[in-house]
Write a protein that holds these residues in place. Structure first.
Motif, PDB file in Angstrom:
ATOM      1  N   ARG A   8     -34.816 -41.422  56.611  1.00 17.14           N
ATOM      2  CA  ARG A   8     -35.344 -42.781  56.499  1.00 17.14           C
ATOM      3  C   ARG A   8     -36.558 -42.808  55.576  1.00 17.14           C
ATOM      4  O   ARG A   8     -37.380 -41.903  55.578  1.00 17.14           O
ATOM      5  CB  ARG A   8     -35.754 -43.312  57.870  1.00 17.14           C
ATOM      6  CG  ARG A   8     -34.563 -43.550  58.792  1.00 17.14           C
ATOM      7  CD  ARG A   8     -35.040 -43.928  60.190  1.00 17.14           C
ATOM      8  NE  ARG A   8     -33.929 -44.238  61.066  1.00 17.14           N
ATOM      9  CZ  ARG A   8     -33.196 -43.333  61.690  1.00 17.14           C
ATOM     10  NH1 ARG A   8     -33.430 -42.058  61.515  1.00 17.14           N
ATOM     11  NH2 ARG A   8     -32.206 -43.705  62.481  1.00 17.14           N
ATOM     12  N   ASP A  13     -36.919 -48.479  55.759  1.00 12.91           N
ATOM     13  CA  ASP A  13     -35.871 -49.175  55.031  1.00 12.91           C
ATOM     14  C   ASP A  13     -34.727 -48.226  54.746  1.00 12.91           C
ATOM     15  O   ASP A  13     -34.909 -47.152  54.201  1.00 12.91           O
ATOM     16  CB  ASP A  13     -36.438 -49.731  53.722  1.00 12.91           C
ATOM     17  CG  ASP A  13     -35.419 -50.600  52.995  1.00 12.91           C
ATOM     18  OD1 ASP A  13     -34.539 -51.138  53.692  1.00 12.91           O
ATOM     19  OD2 ASP A  13     -35.521 -50.730  51.775  1.00 12.91           O
ATOM     20  N   LEU A  14     -33.518 -48.611  55.119  1.00 14.04           N
ATOM     21  CA  LEU A  14     -32.334 -47.795  54.895  1.00 14.04           C
ATOM     22  C   LEU A  14     -31.228 -48.670  54.337  1.00 14.04           C
ATOM     23  O   LEU A  14     -31.106 -49.834  54.705  1.00 14.04           O
ATOM     24  CB  LEU A  14     -31.830 -47.190  56.218  1.00 14.04           C
ATOM     25  CG  LEU A  14     -32.344 -45.830  56.668  1.00 14.04           C
ATOM     26  CD1 LEU A  14     -31.696 -45.477  57.994  1.00 14.04           C
ATOM     27  CD2 LEU A  14     -32.030 -44.752  55.642  1.00 14.04           C
ATOM     28  N   THR A  15     -30.424 -48.079  53.482  1.00 17.62           N
ATOM     29  CA  THR A  15     -29.205 -48.783  53.105  1.00 17.62           C
ATOM     30  C   THR A  15     -28.290 -48.820  54.319  1.00 17.62           C
ATOM     31  O   THR A  15     -28.421 -48.020  55.249  1.00 17.62           O
ATOM     32  CB  THR A  15     -28.497 -48.058  51.954  1.00 17.62           C
ATOM     33  OG1 THR A  15     -28.049 -46.769  52.419  1.00 17.62           O
ATOM     34  CG2 THR A  15     -29.431 -47.884  50.755  1.00 17.62           C
ATOM     35  N   THR A  16     -27.339 -49.740  54.301  1.00 14.70           N
ATOM     36  CA  THR A  16     -26.401 -49.831  55.422  1.00 14.70           C
ATOM     37  C   THR A  16     -25.623 -48.537  55.574  1.00 14.70           C
ATOM     38  O   THR A  16     -25.415 -48.046  56.693  1.00 14.70           O
ATOM     39  CB  THR A  16     -25.428 -51.003  55.195  1.00 14.70           C
ATOM     40  OG1 THR A  16     -26.176 -52.213  55.106  1.00 14.70           O
ATOM     41  CG2 THR A  16     -24.428 -51.106  56.331  1.00 14.70           C
ATOM     42  N   ARG A  17     -25.196 -47.954  54.454  1.00 19.52           N
ATOM     43  CA  ARG A  17     -24.433 -46.707  54.499  1.00 19.52           C
ATOM     44  C   ARG A  17     -25.249 -45.594  55.164  1.00 19.52           C
ATOM     45  O   ARG A  17     -24.743 -44.859  56.026  1.00 19.52           O
ATOM     46  CB  ARG A  17     -24.033 -46.310  53.080  1.00 19.52           C
ATOM     47  CG  ARG A  17     -23.134 -45.079  53.000  1.00 19.52           C
ATOM     48  CD  ARG A  17     -22.814 -44.713  51.564  1.00 19.52           C
ATOM     49  NE  ARG A  17     -21.896 -43.601  51.503  1.00 19.52           N
ATOM     50  CZ  ARG A  17     -20.574 -43.720  51.436  1.00 19.52           C
ATOM     51  NH1 ARG A  17     -20.031 -44.920  51.415  1.00 19.52           N
ATOM     52  NH2 ARG A  17     -19.795 -42.655  51.392  1.00 19.52           N
ATOM     53  N   ARG A  19     -27.800 -45.967  57.193  1.00 19.39           N
ATOM     54  CA  ARG A  19     -28.041 -46.301  58.599  1.00 19.39           C
ATOM     55  C   ARG A  19     -26.835 -45.931  59.468  1.00 19.39           C
ATOM     56  O   ARG A  19     -26.987 -45.404  60.576  1.00 19.39           O
ATOM     57  CB  ARG A  19     -28.352 -47.800  58.731  1.00 19.39           C
ATOM     58  CG  ARG A  19     -28.876 -48.170  60.119  1.00 19.39           C
ATOM     59  CD  ARG A  19     -29.473 -49.567  60.146  1.00 19.39           C
ATOM     60  NE  ARG A  19     -28.454 -50.605  60.115  1.00 19.39           N
ATOM     61  CZ  ARG A  19     -28.234 -51.416  59.091  1.00 19.39           C
ATOM     62  NH1 ARG A  19     -28.951 -51.303  57.983  1.00 19.39           N
ATOM     63  NH2 ARG A  19     -27.297 -52.356  59.152  1.00 19.39           N
ATOM     64  N   HIS A  54     -17.327 -48.503  54.319  1.00 27.16           N
ATOM     65  CA  HIS A  54     -18.191 -47.549  53.620  1.00 27.16           C
ATOM     66  C   HIS A  54     -17.604 -46.137  53.584  1.00 27.16           C
ATOM     67  O   HIS A  54     -17.812 -45.411  52.601  1.00 27.16           O
ATOM     68  CB  HIS A  54     -19.568 -47.491  54.280  1.00 27.16           C
ATOM     69  CG  HIS A  54     -20.463 -48.637  53.903  1.00 27.16           C
ATOM     70  ND1 HIS A  54     -21.074 -48.722  52.671  1.00 27.16           N
ATOM     71  CD2 HIS A  54     -20.848 -49.740  54.597  1.00 27.16           C
ATOM     72  CE1 HIS A  54     -21.804 -49.824  52.604  1.00 27.16           C
ATOM     73  NE2 HIS A  54     -21.686 -50.457  53.768  1.00 27.16           N
TER      74      HIS A  54
END
Length: 223
Positions: A8, A13-17, A19, A54
């Motif tokens: 992280r 903040d993380l991309t959906t992929r 996360r 994804h």
């Protein structure tokens, strides 16, 4: 990689992929690889369809988890061998609980067995050979007569010892508090491990010399 964050960013903040991948690592480690996509999606706060979008499938997701976990371990080991510092060692020890999800994932994979577990371990050995070579190049490690064999030995004994240590701390239901167990592991094992690796164990080279001088049997010869 910061071990406590599974990749992280500092602001969370993380991309959906990413996360989904992080959630999968934690869920697989806690519940095993029979866990379905729906449970992972719930943990990640997304729909099952988005997981498949994804990664294509649960197998695709596990492959990405394997790759990420392996690279996380390799990068941490490489950094500690290429640029060891007192501050770095103390920080790693202070943060040892943060490795819990990664360790739980690896343990679960090895306990599950099968071709994927074999593949994971063989990649761990290959990565070990790489970061050990980096340590030799950096001057922090002594070279080996057989670098490949040394990497396999360390991966096997280190991994096997950790597996045993953790298994002895499982409750009656087989559950392990990985954060607590890793803290105990560091407290109990770090000093003797560093002592042996730094100062050695045997007082002379007789046994090594004997093994190195042992003739190699030719094909067709007996013991």
């Amino acid at each position: 990689m910061r071990s406590t964050t599974l990749g992280r960013a500092a602001d969370g903040d993380l991309t959906t992929r990413a996360r989904i991948r992080d959630a999968a690592i934690e869920v697989f480690g806690e519940r095993g690889f029979a866990t379905g996509v729906r449970a992972i999606a719930t943990a990640a706060g997304v729909s099952p369809g988005l997981v498949n979008h994804h990664f294509g499938s649960k197998d695709g997701l596990r492959a990405e988890c394997d790759a990420y976990v392996l690279e996380s371990i390799r990068a941490a080991k490489s950094e500690s061998l290429r640029n060891p510092t007192p501050a770095g060692l103390l920080a790693a020890l202070a943060d040892i609980e943060g490795f819990a999800p990664v360790v739980a994932y690896v343990v679960r994979s090895l306990q599950t067995g099968g071709a994927l577990a074999v593949s994971l371990f063989e990649q761990m050995v290959a990565n070990a050979e790489q970061y050990l070579a980096e340590g030799v190049e950096a001057g922090t490690l002594r070279p080996s007569r057989d670098a490949t064999a040394r990497a396999r030995y360390l991966a096997t004994t280190g991994g096997g010892g950790l597996l045993l240590f953790l298994q002895l701390r499982a409750d009656s239901g087989g559950r392990i508090d990985y954060r607590k167990a890793l803290r105990e592991y560091a407290d109990q094992m770090m000093l003797p491990a560093l002592e042996i690796h730094t100062e050695g164990l045997l007082t002379d080279s007789m046994m090594l010399d004997t093994l190195l001088d042992k003739p190699t049997p030719r094909p067709g010869q007996g013991d």
